[in-house]
Structure formats: structure tokens, C-alpha cells
Enzyme design. Sequence first.
Site, PDB file in Angstrom:
ATOM      1  N   GLN A 100      19.499  38.471   2.760  1.00  0.00           N
ATOM      2  CA  GLN A 100      19.762  39.504   4.055  1.00  0.00           C
ATOM      3  C   GLN A 100      18.064  39.751   3.979  1.00  0.00           C
ATOM      4  OE1 GLN A 100      23.234  41.621   4.258  1.00  0.00           O
ATOM      5  NE2 GLN A 100      23.115  41.108   2.158  1.00  0.00           N
ATOM      6  N   HIS A 118      18.609  36.329   7.496  1.00  0.00           N
ATOM      7  CA  HIS A 118      18.623  37.601   8.479  1.00  0.00           C
ATOM      8  C   HIS A 118      16.809  36.801   9.328  1.00  0.00           C
ATOM      9  CE1 HIS A 118      21.658  40.870   7.433  1.00  0.00           C
ATOM     10  NE2 HIS A 118      22.089  39.017   8.221  1.00  0.00           N
ATOM     11  N   CYS A 143      10.039  26.168  27.382  1.00  0.00           N
ATOM     12  CA  CYS A 143       8.654  25.687  26.747  1.00  0.00           C
ATOM     13  C   CYS A 143       8.082  24.836  25.680  1.00  0.00           C
ATOM     14  CB  CYS A 143       8.046  27.500  26.757  1.00  0.00           C
ATOM     15  SG  CYS A 143       6.435  27.481  25.714  1.00  0.00           S
ATOM     16  N   CYS A 180       3.522  29.080  28.094  1.00  0.00           N
ATOM     17  CA  CYS A 180       4.455  29.813  28.919  1.00  0.00           C
ATOM     18  C   CYS A 180       4.404  31.592  29.348  1.00  0.00           C
ATOM     19  CB  CYS A 180       5.640  29.619  28.590  1.00  0.00           C
ATOM     20  SG  CYS A 180       6.260  30.338  27.519  1.00  0.00           S
ATOM     21  N   ALA A 261      17.739  46.146  -9.980  1.00  0.00           N
ATOM     22  CA  ALA A 261      17.421  44.531 -10.508  1.00  0.00           C
ATOM     23  C   ALA A 261      16.907  43.933 -10.998  1.00  0.00           C
ATOM     24  CB  ALA A 261      17.580  44.011  -9.042  1.00  0.00           C
TER      25      ALA A 261
HETATM   26  P1  NAD Z   1      21.473  48.710   2.208  1.00  0.00           P
HETATM   27  O1  NAD Z   1      19.924  49.126   2.461  1.00  0.00           O
HETATM   28  O2  NAD Z   1      22.718  48.346   3.187  1.00  0.00           O
HETATM   29  O3  NAD Z   1      21.506  48.502   0.719  1.00  0.00           O
HETATM   30  C1  NAD Z   1      21.674  47.966  -0.173  1.00  0.00           C
HETATM   31  C2  NAD Z   1      21.895  48.288  -1.255  1.00  0.00           C
HETATM   32  O4  NAD Z   1      20.865  48.100  -2.582  1.00  0.00           O
HETATM   33  C3  NAD Z   1      22.888  49.740  -2.237  1.00  0.00           C
HETATM   34  O5  NAD Z   1      23.719  48.509  -1.949  1.00  0.00           O
HETATM   35  C4  NAD Z   1      22.321  50.363  -2.878  1.00  0.00           C
HETATM   36  O6  NAD Z   1      22.934  50.749  -4.324  1.00  0.00           O
HETATM   37  C5  NAD Z   1      20.944  48.506  -3.591  1.00  0.00           C
HETATM   38  N1  NAD Z   1      20.188  49.160  -4.546  1.00  0.00           N
HETATM   39  C6  NAD Z   1      19.105  49.993  -3.965  1.00  0.00           C
HETATM   40  N2  NAD Z   1      18.283  50.470  -4.729  1.00  0.00           N
HETATM   41  C7  NAD Z   1      18.574  49.439  -5.841  1.00  0.00           C
HETATM   42  C8  NAD Z   1      17.549  48.611  -7.259  1.00  0.00           C
HETATM   43  N3  NAD Z   1      16.002  48.535  -7.418  1.00  0.00           N
HETATM   44  N4  NAD Z   1      18.675  47.486  -7.989  1.00  0.00           N
HETATM   45  C9  NAD Z   1      19.650  46.795  -7.186  1.00  0.00           C
HETATM   46  N5  NAD Z   1      20.352  47.678  -5.716  1.00  0.00           N
HETATM   47  C10 NAD Z   1      19.824  48.974  -5.180  1.00  0.00           C
HETATM   48  O7  NAD Z   1      21.410  46.738   2.602  1.00  0.00           O
HETATM   49  P2  NAD Z   1      22.026  45.746   2.671  1.00  0.00           P
HETATM   50  O8  NAD Z   1      22.974  45.621   2.429  1.00  0.00           O
HETATM   51  O9  NAD Z   1      21.116  44.030   1.845  1.00  0.00           O
HETATM   52  O10 NAD Z   1      22.282  45.575   4.766  1.00  0.00           O
HETATM   53  C11 NAD Z   1      20.475  46.159   4.809  1.00  0.00           C
HETATM   54  C12 NAD Z   1      20.001  45.106   6.318  1.00  0.00           C
HETATM   55  O11 NAD Z   1      18.748  45.856   6.364  1.00  0.00           O
HETATM   56  C13 NAD Z   1      20.208  44.161   5.279  1.00  0.00           C
HETATM   57  O12 NAD Z   1      20.465  42.919   7.063  1.00  0.00           O
HETATM   58  C14 NAD Z   1      18.330  43.574   5.193  1.00  0.00           C
HETATM   59  O13 NAD Z   1      18.574  42.518   6.256  1.00  0.00           O
HETATM   60  C15 NAD Z   1      17.938  44.730   6.382  1.00  0.00           C
HETATM   61  N6  NAD Z   1      16.571  45.544   5.350  1.00  0.00           N
HETATM   62  C16 NAD Z   1      16.482  43.991   5.056  1.00  0.00           C
HETATM   63  C17 NAD Z   1      15.320  45.160   4.070  1.00  0.00           C
HETATM   64  C18 NAD Z   1      14.118  44.245   3.394  1.00  0.00           C
HETATM   65  O14 NAD Z   1      13.601  42.883   3.826  1.00  0.00           O
HETATM   66  N7  NAD Z   1      13.453  44.175   2.286  1.00  0.00           N
HETATM   67  C19 NAD Z   1      14.887  46.648   3.868  1.00  0.00           C
HETATM   68  C20 NAD Z   1      15.548  47.402   4.166  1.00  0.00           C
HETATM   69  C21 NAD Z   1      16.691  46.671   5.451  1.00  0.00           C
END
Ligand code: NAD
Length: 282
Positions: A100, A118, A143, A180, A261
Amino acid sequence: MLDPALTRRLREAGHIAVFTGAGISAESGIPTFRDRCEGLWAQVDPMEVATPWAFRENPQRVWDWHVHLVEAMRRARPNAGHRAIARLQDVLGRVSVITQNIDNLHQDAGSRGVIELHGNIHRLKAFVDEEAAFADGRSPVICPVCDGYAVHEDCDPFAAKEDLLAIRLQAGPVPRCPCCGALLRPDIVWFGEPLDPEVFDRAWDAADTCDALICVGSSLVVEPAASLPYRALARNALVIEVNPQPTQLSDLAQAYLPGPAAVILPQLVEAVWGISPSAEKP
Ligand code: NAD
């Protein structure tokens, strides 16, 4: 780490899907979306900076906010979690990486064929204003360079795709398509926008055919992406979750591994497949 029966099942899985959310990039220094009290998302209403309506209303404000975001993402490097997934893909036959995230860190770590649900903040595309394009019963002109609905019918015949690819998300006025004149925007999915159906089909297919799915760092509240682990679970695929905080999936998954992670994923690939993590690239 896992009980022996689950370890064996994971080792014998022919197709593994890894589904990641913002949490996997947290240890690379990119705050998750839920960490709204600090960093990138602090004091900002996503509706004012990450929707097509906000861009139509005030393109420069939305562009400037994304410049701020991309600068933080350009500074970030893949962590041991991203690298463990890339190593798994190197060593095993079939590993689908579905994310995501928009930060490109899986690709930077060496993962291939990443399914970007996304989008990717490092790419740009035309802003398509459906309302304006179809106003007064007109048919929009597509375009040839940006594939957007051309604002003017007199496209520059000498402009090429390379001219578009050379434009970066950086400070300054919102750029326009060199052909365009359509406004350009980051190639990511904003709130209220549908996912690219081809991309979602690939993710759906992976959830439908995997023997095991590892869900990493997602709060599982953003749909339709959040349905993917449940889809695999409903087919009796093995589902393992890695997250320091439990989610709605934690009790349903065959294993919930609490922790960050960048710590848990290298331990998992070493314990199950004997794969030692690769060193960080300089
Ligand atoms: P979210 O922000 O809703 O949730 C983050 C999750 O990660 C939580 O459940 C949290 O407990 C967990 N988390 C926090 N630290 C962690 C770690 N060190 N290791 C593993 N897990 C950990 O994220 P989501 O569910 O991906 O939804 C958010 C939306 O926002 C997505 O659609 C995404 O596209 C976007 N987003 C992207 C980024 C990025 O590209 N890095 C950053 C922020 C938000």
C-alpha cells in the site's frame, strides 16, 4: 518463533504473498499514517491535501505538501524488513510483493514486480478533471503524451513522453504536460479515488492463488486493500501477521508475530528458510 507445523507449512508453500503497509517503512524514518501526532501528517487534514477536490480547488497547496512528503521519502533507505522480503524473492521461486506504500522502498531493496496498490510518489501523471472535460457536452481529447484529457486541442506536436518523464516532483509552480498543458500531479491514489483495476486484479489474483500470505505493518482500515489478507484466509491459505500492535486480523491469523518489521522479518526468513539477511547497500 513459529510452531513446527506452521514452519513446515510455510517452508512448503509454493507461492507466498507479502502484503505491506506503512508500518514496514516506519523504521526507515517515514511515519505511518496513524502516527498523525508527529511528522509528515501532523496538523494536516488529508482531505485538504490528498483528494482530487483539494487539487482542483488549490493545486499549488496540494503540490507543495507532496513536495514536502517526497523529500522525506527520498531521504529514506530500505530497512532490514524490506531487505528480508527482497532476499526471500531472490531465493524462493514465487513471492508476490503487494504494497500500500508509495515510497518505492521495496524496489530500492531489490524486490521485483511490486504490486503498488496506491501508486508511487516518484511518478507523475496528468490531473484528469472529469467535470471540466465533459462540460457542455464536449468530448475530451486524449493527450498522446500524458494520456490525460487535453485542456487544449492544439497539443505541441514536438513534445514527447521523455519530456514528461523528465519533470520531477519538486518545489516550484505546479508543472504542466509539455504537450497539452494539463496540470501534473503525483501518480498516487488519493482519498476518494478508485484503485487502478489492473493493479488491483494482480493483487486479488495473488491473494487468490497464494499458499501463504504475510501481512506486515498495516492497520487494515483502508479498503479495498485491507480485504486481501481476509481473502487469503477465507481460502485456508496460511496467514501470518507482523505488527507491534494487534489488528482485527491478529486473532484470525494462524500466527501473530508482535514486533517491528525490521526485527521480526529477518528472524522469520532465517528461522523458516535459513536465509540470512543481506547487508545494507552503501
Ligand atoms: P497505517 O498508518 O494505517 O497503519 C500502520 C500500521 O503499522 C499500524 O498497524 C502500526 O501498528 C504498524 N506499525 C508501526 N510501526 C511498525 C513497525 N516498525 N513494524 C511493523 N508494523 C508497524 O498504515 P496502512 O494500513 O498502510 O494505511 C495507510 C495508508 O497511507 C496506506 O494507504 C498508504 O498508502 C499510506 N501511507 C504510505 C506511507 C509510505 O508509503 N511509507 C506512509 C504513510 C501512509
